[in-house]
Design a protein around this motif. Structure first.
Motif, short mmCIF file in Angstrom:
data_model
loop_
_atom_site.label_atom_id
_atom_site.label_comp_id
_atom_site.label_asym_id
_atom_site.label_seq_id
_atom_site.Cartn_x
_atom_site.Cartn_y
_atom_site.Cartn_z
N ILE A 54 0.83 -1.21 0.00
CA ILE A 54 0.00 0.00 0.00
C ILE A 54 0.87 1.26 0.00
CG2 ILE A 54 -1.69 1.32 1.36
CD1 ILE A 54 -3.14 -1.32 1.87
N PRO A 55 1.92 1.34 0.84
CA PRO A 55 2.80 2.52 0.74
C PRO A 55 3.39 2.71 -0.66
CG PRO A 55 3.24 1.36 2.77
CD PRO A 55 2.28 0.51 2.00
N LEU A 114 3.51 5.97 -5.69
CA LEU A 114 3.20 6.14 -7.10
C LEU A 114 2.21 7.29 -7.30
CD1 LEU A 114 4.28 4.52 -9.47
CD2 LEU A 114 2.18 3.18 -9.45
N ILE A 115 1.19 7.33 -6.44
CA ILE A 115 0.19 8.40 -6.57
C ILE A 115 0.83 9.77 -6.34
CG2 ILE A 115 -1.92 9.38 -5.56
CD1 ILE A 115 -2.74 6.44 -4.90
N TYR A 116 1.61 9.89 -5.25
CA TYR A 116 2.27 11.18 -4.95
C TYR A 116 3.18 11.62 -6.08
CZ TYR A 116 1.02 10.30 -0.02
OH TYR A 116 0.37 10.04 1.15
N SER A 117 3.77 10.64 -6.77
CA SER A 117 4.81 10.98 -7.75
C SER A 117 4.23 11.76 -8.94
CB SER A 117 5.51 9.71 -8.24
OG SER A 117 4.63 8.94 -9.03
N VAL A 169 0.60 16.85 -11.84
CA VAL A 169 1.57 17.35 -12.82
C VAL A 169 1.99 16.27 -13.81
CG1 VAL A 169 2.47 19.16 -11.33
CG2 VAL A 169 3.50 16.86 -11.26
N ALA A 170 1.21 15.18 -13.88
CA ALA A 170 1.52 14.07 -14.80
C ALA A 170 2.95 13.58 -14.59
CB ALA A 170 1.24 14.46 -16.24
N PHE A 171 3.75 13.54 -15.66
CA PHE A 171 5.08 12.94 -15.57
C PHE A 171 6.19 13.96 -15.29
CE2 PHE A 171 2.57 9.77 -17.79
CZ PHE A 171 2.97 8.61 -17.15
N GLN A 172 5.80 15.17 -14.87
CA GLN A 172 6.79 16.23 -14.70
C GLN A 172 7.95 15.81 -13.77
OE1 GLN A 172 6.87 19.07 -16.50
NE2 GLN A 172 8.90 19.16 -15.58
N ASN A 173 7.60 15.13 -12.66
CA ASN A 173 8.65 14.72 -11.71
C ASN A 173 9.60 13.70 -12.31
OD1 ASN A 173 7.78 16.31 -9.48
ND2 ASN A 173 6.10 14.83 -9.14
N GLY A 189 6.23 15.22 -3.91
CA GLY A 189 6.01 14.72 -5.27
C GLY A 189 7.28 14.23 -5.92
N ARG A 190 8.31 15.10 -5.91
CA ARG A 190 9.53 14.73 -6.60
C ARG A 190 10.25 13.57 -5.90
NH1 ARG A 190 14.05 19.14 -7.90
NH2 ARG A 190 12.43 20.02 -9.24
N SER A 191 10.30 13.60 -4.58
CA SER A 191 11.01 12.52 -3.88
C SER A 191 10.29 11.19 -4.11
CB SER A 191 11.15 12.81 -2.39
OG SER A 191 9.90 12.78 -1.77
N SER A 192 8.95 11.24 -4.24
CA SER A 192 8.22 10.00 -4.53
C SER A 192 8.58 9.46 -5.91
CB SER A 192 6.71 10.24 -4.45
OG SER A 192 6.35 10.57 -3.14
N ALA A 193 8.69 10.38 -6.89
CA ALA A 193 9.04 9.94 -8.24
C ALA A 193 10.43 9.30 -8.24
CB ALA A 193 9.01 11.13 -9.20
N TYR A 194 11.38 9.93 -7.53
CA TYR A 194 12.72 9.35 -7.44
C TYR A 194 12.66 8.01 -6.70
CZ TYR A 194 14.60 13.92 -8.86
OH TYR A 194 14.90 15.08 -9.53
#
Lengths: 308, 273
Positions: free
Chosen positions: A40-41, A46-49, A64-68, A273-278
């Protein structure tokens, strides 16, 4: 008779079906627990990213879609961070493989004090990582009072501020010291499963130590080396405490690895957002290594079963 | 022949010397913890000195040390216990009543262990803040249980697979209940494996830093977080730092020494015995 009951437990009459049923379902609570606490985390990550959520400006949060993810590749710091991550993990794994191999070969002999030597050699792996880090930073690497500097100066050498002059090298030394025992133990287990007869037969045929090492020991240890390397890559990629205590990722970003950058992005810049994408990249990277690891271990157990 | 014997002796002595060099920083830290602050900085390092327990008194009396020790003990103990309660039965089913999916399940369980903490730290932080789990023992126990659970399942699966199924089958025909089966057959037969599993959980949980550092502040902070505070100039009080570091690291070192024969099996999830 017994195999028949095994393969078709629901039709067996010797055991009440409800009892068998319970025995077959005991993995469910654990699986459910792991889904809730670990999967779940990941979904949340993924959602935050896909958002620009920053805890300092929560009111401006939007999709912001795929911006991160694009940022990951356009971030000017990223090439340095990737390079740091590679240098850090590859050199630690390489050094601990070399030293671990040497120590395993030395320990794979009968001699007085072998047990004590092994016990002393595994201890760095057991010491709490933050303890190792504060100890090395203050007592060994300190330029004014540290043991290494004091020793170098006393023999006429230079006084070196290790952590500030060679930050990445210093951390690699600490972590290699911690992780060499891990490799050593795995390789030692491999060496102990190698029958001494092969080596003796090769010796009779006139093979030297180097030939025996290259053509008998290394091929035999291949699976152990693969397991050790992959597991250590997984663990070393997650290393945080040693970097935090010694350099906090600096100077500038010279010792910032991907793991450490995600931490900075999340808890120093509060850029969720960005740290989630990373973080998504970190999860994918770890999953690739894990899949390779599981492939190897599974093929190994199948080989064992066939041999048995 | 004699030269070969001599070479053998040389290698043995070399091994012991290397072991002492590798261990030296730890030995030095332990010695320093018994010195006065003045003696701690003498170079070459003093080997003979008037030992003092003063540093231990100061380190332990320091506000917070005992609380963080208690936090570490509570978090480590409970998370290991819960992981065993959930994990040993799971390993039993996967070892003795496997289905077609069991292999996949085991691998999936392993992959949850390999999940990088940085990949989930952000949602964990947000969720913990929202559910009032931030800086609580309960929250840390929940997480560390999830960290220990795959380890317990894989290790116990590896150990239970060594028990012949016929023993269980015979007892089941005699009509033992599931509880009796665990109490009188599984646990006694797998006891060495169980002990090794407990020690490994203990080692990993006690030493964990990343999650604890980001999800606790003071109330539930364990010792790993306390020790990291020596990163600043405070670290120049070597003797006191060494005393705190020594007692913090000691329990895991002892656990590791005791369990060193099964360490490999646990670290490689049973892939290497």
């Amino acid at each position: 008779m017994s195999t028949l009951q095994n393969s078709a437990p629901t039709t067996g009459t010797a055991r009440p079906p409800n009892r068998s049923y319970l025995r077959q379902k005991l993995a469910r609570p654990a699986i459910l627990y792991l889904i809730v606490l670990t999967q779940i985390p990941v979904v949340f990550t993924l959602i935050y990213s896909f958002s620009n959520w920053n805890l300092l400006r929560p009111d401006r949060t939007r999709f912001v879609a795929f911006q991160n993810f694009v940022d990951f590749f356009t971030n000017p710091d990223m090439p340095v961070i990737i390079r740091n991550t590679l240098v850090f993990s590859l050199s630690i794994v390489m050094f601990s493989l070399i030293f671990g191999m040497m120590l395993a070969l030395l320990l794979n002999r009968q001699f007085r004090g072998r047990g004590i030597a092994r016990t002393l050699l595994i201890t760095p792996f057991l010491i709490m990582p933050t303890v190792s880090a504060v100890m090395w930073k203050n007592m060994l690497f300190n330029p004014a009072f540290g043991l290494i500097s004091s020793f170098l100066v006393s023999v006429g050498g230079p006084r070196i501020d290790w952590i500030n002059t060679y930050p990445m090298f210093s951390i690699i030394v600490i972590v290699t010291w911690e992780w060499t025992p891990f490799m050593m133990l795995i390789l030692l287990a491999g060496l102990q499963s190698l029958s001494q007869e092969y080596i003796e037969a090769a010796q009779i045929d006139g093979a030297g130590p180097i030939e025996i090492f290259l053509y008998i020991i290394v091929p035999h240890l291949r699976r152990y080396i693969e397991i050790g390397v992959l597991l250590e890559v997984l663990f070393v990629l997650n290393i945080f405490g040693e970097i935090f205590v010694t350099t906090t990722g600096g100077p500038a970003i010279d010792t910032t690895t991907l793991t450490f950058d995600i931490y900075k992005e999340a808890f120093l810049r509060w850029n969720i957002g960005r740290s989630s994408a990373y973080g998504v990249f970190a999860v994918i990277l770890a999953n690739i290594v894990t899949i390779v690891f599981l492939r190897i271990t599974r093929s190994g157990t199948q080989q064992n079963k066939e041999a048995a | 022949m004699t030269s070969r014997k001599l070479g053998g002796h040389f290698l043995s002595v070399m091994t012991v010397v290397i072991a002492i060099v590798v261990f030296f920083p730890i030995l030095w830290m332990v010695l320093t913890s018994f010195k006065t602050e003045a003696d701690a900085f003498v170079y070459p390092p003093l080997v003979v000195f008037q030992p003092t327990l003063e540093n231990y008194n100061i380190a332990l009396a320091q506000s917070g040390y005992f609380r963080q020790l208690a936090n570490t003990l509570a978090i480590t103990g409970f998370s290991t216990a819960v992981a065993l309660l959930l994990g040993v039965p799971a390993a039993y089913t996967l070892a003795f009543h496997p289905t077609k999916r069991s292999n996949f399940t085991l691998m999936w369980i392993m992959s949850t262990r390999m999940l990088p903490p940085v990949g989930v730290i952000v949602p964990l932080y947000v969720i913990f803040q929202n559910l009032d789990l931030f800086d609580t023992h309960f929250g840390m126990i929940l997480l560390y249980t999830a960290m220990n659970l795959p380890l317990v399942i894989w290790m116990m699966h590896s150990f239970l697979s060594d028990i012949p199924y016929e023993i269980l089958e015979a007892s089941q025909i005699d009509g033992v209940t599931l509880i009796q089966e665990f109490r009188y057959i599984i646990v006694p037969l797998a006891l060495p494996g169980l002990m090794a599993t407990i020690l490994l959980c203990f080692i990993f949980t006690w030493n964990e830093f990343f999650l604890a550092f980001n999800l606790t502040i003071t109330k539930a902070a364990p010792l790993s977080v306390f020790i990291a505070s020596f990163k600043t100039s405070e670290g120049l009080f070597w003797a006191k730092m060494s005393a705190a570091a020594t007692i913090t690291a000691l329990p895991v070192v002892i656990a590791g020494w005791v369990s060193q024969n099964s360490l490999v099996r646990g670290l490689t999830a049973g892939a290497v015995k």
